[in-house]
Scaffold this motif. Structure first.
Motif, mmCIF file in Angstrom:
data_model
loop_
_atom_site.group_PDB
_atom_site.id
_atom_site.type_symbol
_atom_site.label_atom_id
_atom_site.label_comp_id
_atom_site.label_asym_id
_atom_site.label_seq_id
_atom_site.Cartn_x
_atom_site.Cartn_y
_atom_site.Cartn_z
ATOM 1 N N GLN A 450 0.771 -1.302 -0.055
ATOM 2 C CA GLN A 450 0.006 -0.078 -0.033
ATOM 3 C C GLN A 450 0.803 1.221 0.070
ATOM 4 O OE1 GLN A 450 -3.564 -0.060 2.288
ATOM 5 N NE2 GLN A 450 -3.432 2.222 3.051
ATOM 6 N N ALA A 451 0.288 2.311 -0.849
ATOM 7 C CA ALA A 451 1.373 3.523 -0.677
ATOM 8 C C ALA A 451 1.230 3.949 0.505
ATOM 9 C CB ALA A 451 0.474 4.366 -1.773
ATOM 10 N N VAL A 452 2.370 4.767 0.789
ATOM 11 C CA VAL A 452 2.934 5.204 2.062
ATOM 12 C C VAL A 452 2.023 6.510 2.109
ATOM 13 C CG1 VAL A 452 4.467 6.255 3.498
ATOM 14 C CG2 VAL A 452 4.835 4.009 2.575
ATOM 15 N N GLY A 453 1.300 6.975 2.943
ATOM 16 C CA GLY A 453 0.454 7.970 2.844
ATOM 17 C C GLY A 453 -0.807 8.251 1.864
ATOM 18 N N GLY A 454 -1.172 7.018 1.411
ATOM 19 C CA GLY A 454 -2.317 7.081 0.411
ATOM 20 C C GLY A 454 -3.015 5.650 0.535
ATOM 21 N N THR A 455 -3.892 5.341 -0.151
ATOM 22 C CA THR A 455 -4.720 4.273 -0.242
ATOM 23 C C THR A 455 -4.454 3.149 -1.581
ATOM 24 O OG1 THR A 455 -6.561 5.310 -1.502
ATOM 25 C CG2 THR A 455 -6.637 5.522 0.858
ATOM 26 N N ASN A 456 -3.544 3.847 -2.525
ATOM 27 C CA ASN A 456 -3.525 3.024 -3.607
ATOM 28 C C ASN A 456 -2.634 1.603 -3.217
ATOM 29 O OD1 ASN A 456 -4.468 4.781 -5.409
ATOM 30 N ND2 ASN A 456 -2.658 5.594 -6.104
ATOM 31 N N GLN A 457 -2.985 0.518 -3.772
ATOM 32 C CA GLN A 457 -2.301 -0.618 -3.504
ATOM 33 C C GLN A 457 -1.813 -1.341 -4.809
ATOM 34 O OE1 GLN A 457 -5.239 -3.168 -1.477
ATOM 35 N NE2 GLN A 457 -4.765 -2.008 0.792
ATOM 36 N N ILE A 458 -0.697 -2.081 -4.646
ATOM 37 C CA ILE A 458 -0.369 -2.702 -5.955
ATOM 38 C C ILE A 458 0.056 -4.212 -5.409
ATOM 39 C CG2 ILE A 458 1.083 -1.027 -6.751
ATOM 40 C CD1 ILE A 458 3.517 -1.757 -5.697
ATOM 41 N N GLY A 459 -0.137 -5.037 -6.350
ATOM 42 C CA GLY A 459 -0.151 -6.617 -5.836
ATOM 43 C C GLY A 459 0.690 -7.287 -6.924
ATOM 44 N N PHE A 460 1.458 -8.605 -6.493
ATOM 45 C CA PHE A 460 2.438 -9.278 -7.368
ATOM 46 C C PHE A 460 1.780 -10.615 -7.504
ATOM 47 C CE2 PHE A 460 4.710 -5.791 -5.726
ATOM 48 C CZ PHE A 460 5.505 -5.277 -6.852
ATOM 49 N N ARG A 461 1.966 -11.340 -8.608
ATOM 50 C CA ARG A 461 1.845 -12.661 -8.720
ATOM 51 C C ARG A 461 3.201 -13.527 -8.784
ATOM 52 N NH1 ARG A 461 -2.809 -14.956 -12.839
ATOM 53 N NH2 ARG A 461 -4.794 -14.423 -11.679
ATOM 54 N N THR A 462 3.169 -14.616 -8.097
ATOM 55 C CA THR A 462 4.288 -15.428 -8.083
ATOM 56 C C THR A 462 4.239 -16.993 -8.909
ATOM 57 O OG1 THR A 462 4.154 -16.220 -5.927
ATOM 58 C CG2 THR A 462 5.349 -14.260 -6.322
ATOM 59 N N ASP A 463 5.078 -17.489 -9.171
ATOM 60 C CA ASP A 463 4.891 -18.728 -9.718
ATOM 61 C C ASP A 463 5.236 -19.850 -8.648
ATOM 62 O OD1 ASP A 463 7.692 -19.251 -9.449
ATOM 63 O OD2 ASP A 463 8.065 -18.707 -11.343
ATOM 64 N N ASP A 464 5.043 -21.270 -9.148
ATOM 65 C CA ASP A 464 5.193 -22.215 -8.156
ATOM 66 C C ASP A 464 6.353 -22.210 -7.247
ATOM 67 O OD1 ASP A 464 2.798 -23.033 -8.893
ATOM 68 O OD2 ASP A 464 3.556 -24.602 -10.097
ATOM 69 N N SER A 465 7.692 -21.469 -8.042
ATOM 70 C CA SER A 465 9.012 -21.482 -7.166
ATOM 71 C C SER A 465 9.192 -20.249 -6.604
ATOM 72 C CB SER A 465 10.004 -21.519 -8.576
ATOM 73 O OG SER A 465 9.881 -20.491 -9.153
#
Length: 629
Positions: A450-465
């Protein structure tokens, strides 16, 4: 408008309001709502070179505000009229197409999960992957098409209209580059396919279907998907402007032609109010029914999610989250107009805003954020406590990411060369951008920040490894990114191009003072020297032309036609390849025959290598030959 309203609006644009929602102003206070919007619009039209704008806000089945600002036609002194002024809404038109599809779904004429080739009469989608493309894939932009458009996506010549959707889609079919259902890659082609299916299944031309089954049904008298707008509506069409020499200059409109289901709409703000109310009331507007309640609910529900904690795709709408509110939305932009439509089903709230000219995209984003800051304020952000290991393993997220929405097989690929996002790690935080534009994100959960001082978020996907494969930013929920492979990275190509250019410069500069000496050389050495200088000079000119002619091409020119300058430019990389091959052969011969000194032979070889590197650059980015979609 009172100065107080303007100052208050400015303050809300700049930062989220503090305190709970209980202290928010009453949306039903029409006077305060209008004063607030007036204040924002006054600032935006003045500071962002916007000649005209329009907004409509609805709630609980009624209109709260519909108002125009500035002029729809400056020359005629015609102010924007929220009832009648037609603004180009570009990709927001897609919502009409998707609504039409859902009408046919509830009639049993389309199955969301059936191969779309079942419904297409003239166009045939190749079986690139074992799994076929379905309407659900088209509606969630997960069909797996590459993006494209250079030379054919739009036109500025109304004499070329109308054109067949089927013929256009057959002539300009993009490659399938991902298995369907795997990941979002926003596609105008996919939406145009859906519009063609509406034609093929209903037996009614797309334009006529939308008119009869959406506009007429809802009483939308100032709305059309025809291009150009019909004669009876032409007097109400807002003129598109660009700022030139301190004045607004009228510019030709752009038309979608065969891609019209993806972006041909021109609509008034009040008519969009009707469309918003119908969707917010599960298909009902007054006595008219657009969709059955169960159909509307399916259309509005999440249908594809990158991460269940982040916004995803509904059927045709993309999800957003602003100040804790779930929004289903769609925007649209062309060179002259910017539009956003937001529906907040839980609040019965809808907002439509459109701008002509100027920084309309920025204005629309600021307007929406200011509105939600005022009427749905959030308190200061407090980050949840997270496990220490979440802050210790951030390096795996660092690196370059490229948008999935890009081209792979045509000249269009080159336009994604610089469209990459770099993520860095500093002080147990992720950073995107630099300077005033830099955003800092702190971990709040596995693969979630989550953005520091804000509400925006980012997410990541990972593989099996556990390797990171994808990135999603919640404010661009329809535009996921993937790890940029080394061969696509600007961090690889830009240094290589710079080094190659440096070698070419030394070759050219070294040749000039040695012209007399070179003339006295034996013929093979003389021609080898001249070849190196010619190759270096040509490579420098080709590189410069690539960025001046191709990368900086006017957007309208790029998408509407193949310009003469582009056609001629494409000879340059081909000739460079020929010169590069000749250089390699000449370098080999120079070493065999021991021309010049060893150092000069090394430099000659470096020039040949630099020419090969640059040729590989043009090859990789589809700039060798006339690779048009």
């Amino acid at each position: 408008m009172p100065a107080l309203a303007s100052a208050e609006a400015s303050a809300v644009i700049k930062k989220p309001a503090e305190g709970g929602q209980g202290g928010a102003p009453d949306l039903n206070d029409a006077a305060r709502l209008e004063a607030f919007v007036d204040g924002i619009m006054e600032i935006q039209l003045k500071n962002m070179s916007i000649p005209g704008a329009v907004i409509s806000i609805v709630k609980d089945g009624k209109s709260l505000l519909a108002k125009g600002y500035g002029y729809s036609n400056i020359k005629e002194g015609k102010p924007v009229d929220p009832e009648k002024s037609l603004f180009r809404i570009a990709s927001t038109t897609k919502l009409f197409t998707w609504t039409a599809v859902m009408q046919l779904v509830e009639q049993g004429k389309i199955d969301l999960d059936k191969d779309i080739n079942t419904y297409l009469k003239e166009v045939r989608i190749p079986a690139t992957y074992e799994e076929p493309i379905t309407m659900r894939h088209l509606m969630t932009h997960t069909a797996g098409f590459e993006d494209g458009g250079v030379g054919y996506q739009i036109t500025t010549d109304p004499a070329k209209l109308p054109v067949s959707i089927a013929e256009t889609l057959t002539r300009h079919m993009p490659a399938r580059v991902m298995p369907p259902g795997e990941m979002i890659a926003y596609s105008n082609y996919g939406t145009a396919l859906a519009g063609l299916i509406v034609e093929d299944v209903s037996g009614i031309a797309y334009n006529d279907y939308i008119q009869r089954n959406i506009f007429d049904r809802l009483g939308m008298k100032y709305a059309t998907v025809h291009e150009p707008v019909p004669a009876e509506l032409a007097p109400y069409a807002a003129v598109g402007y660009a700022r030139e020499n301190g004045r607004f200059a009228a510019k030709p409109l752009t038309f979608e032609g065969g891609f019209r289901p993806a972006g041909s709409g021109s609509v008034s703000a009040l008519d969009m109010s009707r469309f918003m109310i119908a969707h917010l009331q599960n298909g009902q507007y007054g006595e008219a029914r657009l969709l059955k309640p169960e159909t509307a609910k399916v259309m509005h529900a999440p249908a594809f999610q990158f991460d269940e904690r982040l916004p995803g795709m509904a059927l045709g709408f993309y999800e957003l989250r602003l100040n804790g509110q779930r929004i289903i939305s769609h925007g649209g932009a062309d060179p002259l107009f910017n539009t956003e439509l937001y529906l907040v089903p839980d609040q019965g709230l809808g907002i439509f805003v459109s701008y002509s000219g100027g920084e309309g995209g920025t204005a629309a984003s600021e307007m929406s954020q200011a509105f939600f800051n005022r009427y749905f304020p959030v308190g200061e952000n407090s980050f949840p406590s997270v496990a220490a290991e979440l802050e210790q393993d951030l390096q795996k997220y660092a690196g370059s990411y490229q948008f999935l929405r890009r081209n792979h097989t045509d000249i269009d690929k080159f336009y994604s060369f610089l469209a990459q996002i770099s993520i860095s790690v500093a002080d147990n935080r992720l950073t995107i951008g630099s300077g005033a534009e830099q955003q800092i994100f702190a971990p709040i959960g596995p693969n979630l920040f989550q953005a520091v001082g804000g509400t925006n978020q980012i997410g990541f996907r990972t593989d099996d490894s556990g390797q990171v494969t994808h990135l999603l930013m919640d404010f661009l929920s329809s535009e996921p990114l993937e790890r940029t492979p080394l061969i696509n990275r600007t961090s690889l190509w830009l240094p290589l191009l710079a080094l190659s250019a440096a070698v070419f410069v030394t070759t050219v500069l070294g040749f000039i003072p040695r012209i007399r000496a070179i003339r006295a050389m034996p013929k093979p050495q003389r021609w080898a020297s001249r070849l190196s200088a010619a190759t270096a000079a040509w490579a420098l000119m080709t590189c410069a032309a690539t960025f001046v002619i191709v990368l900086n091409m006017d957007l309208v020119d790029r998408l509407s036609r193949i310009t003469t300058s582009l056609q001629l430019y494409l000879f340059m990389p081909l000739l460079l390849v020929v010169l590069s091959i000749a250089m390699v052969l000449a370098a080999a011969w120079a070493w065999r025959k021991k021309y010049w000194t060893v150092m000069k032979r090394v430099h000659y070889s470096l020039t040949a290598l630099a020419a090969i590197v640059m040729s590989l650059f043009f090859y990789h980015w589809n700039l060798l030959g006339w690779q048009f979609g």
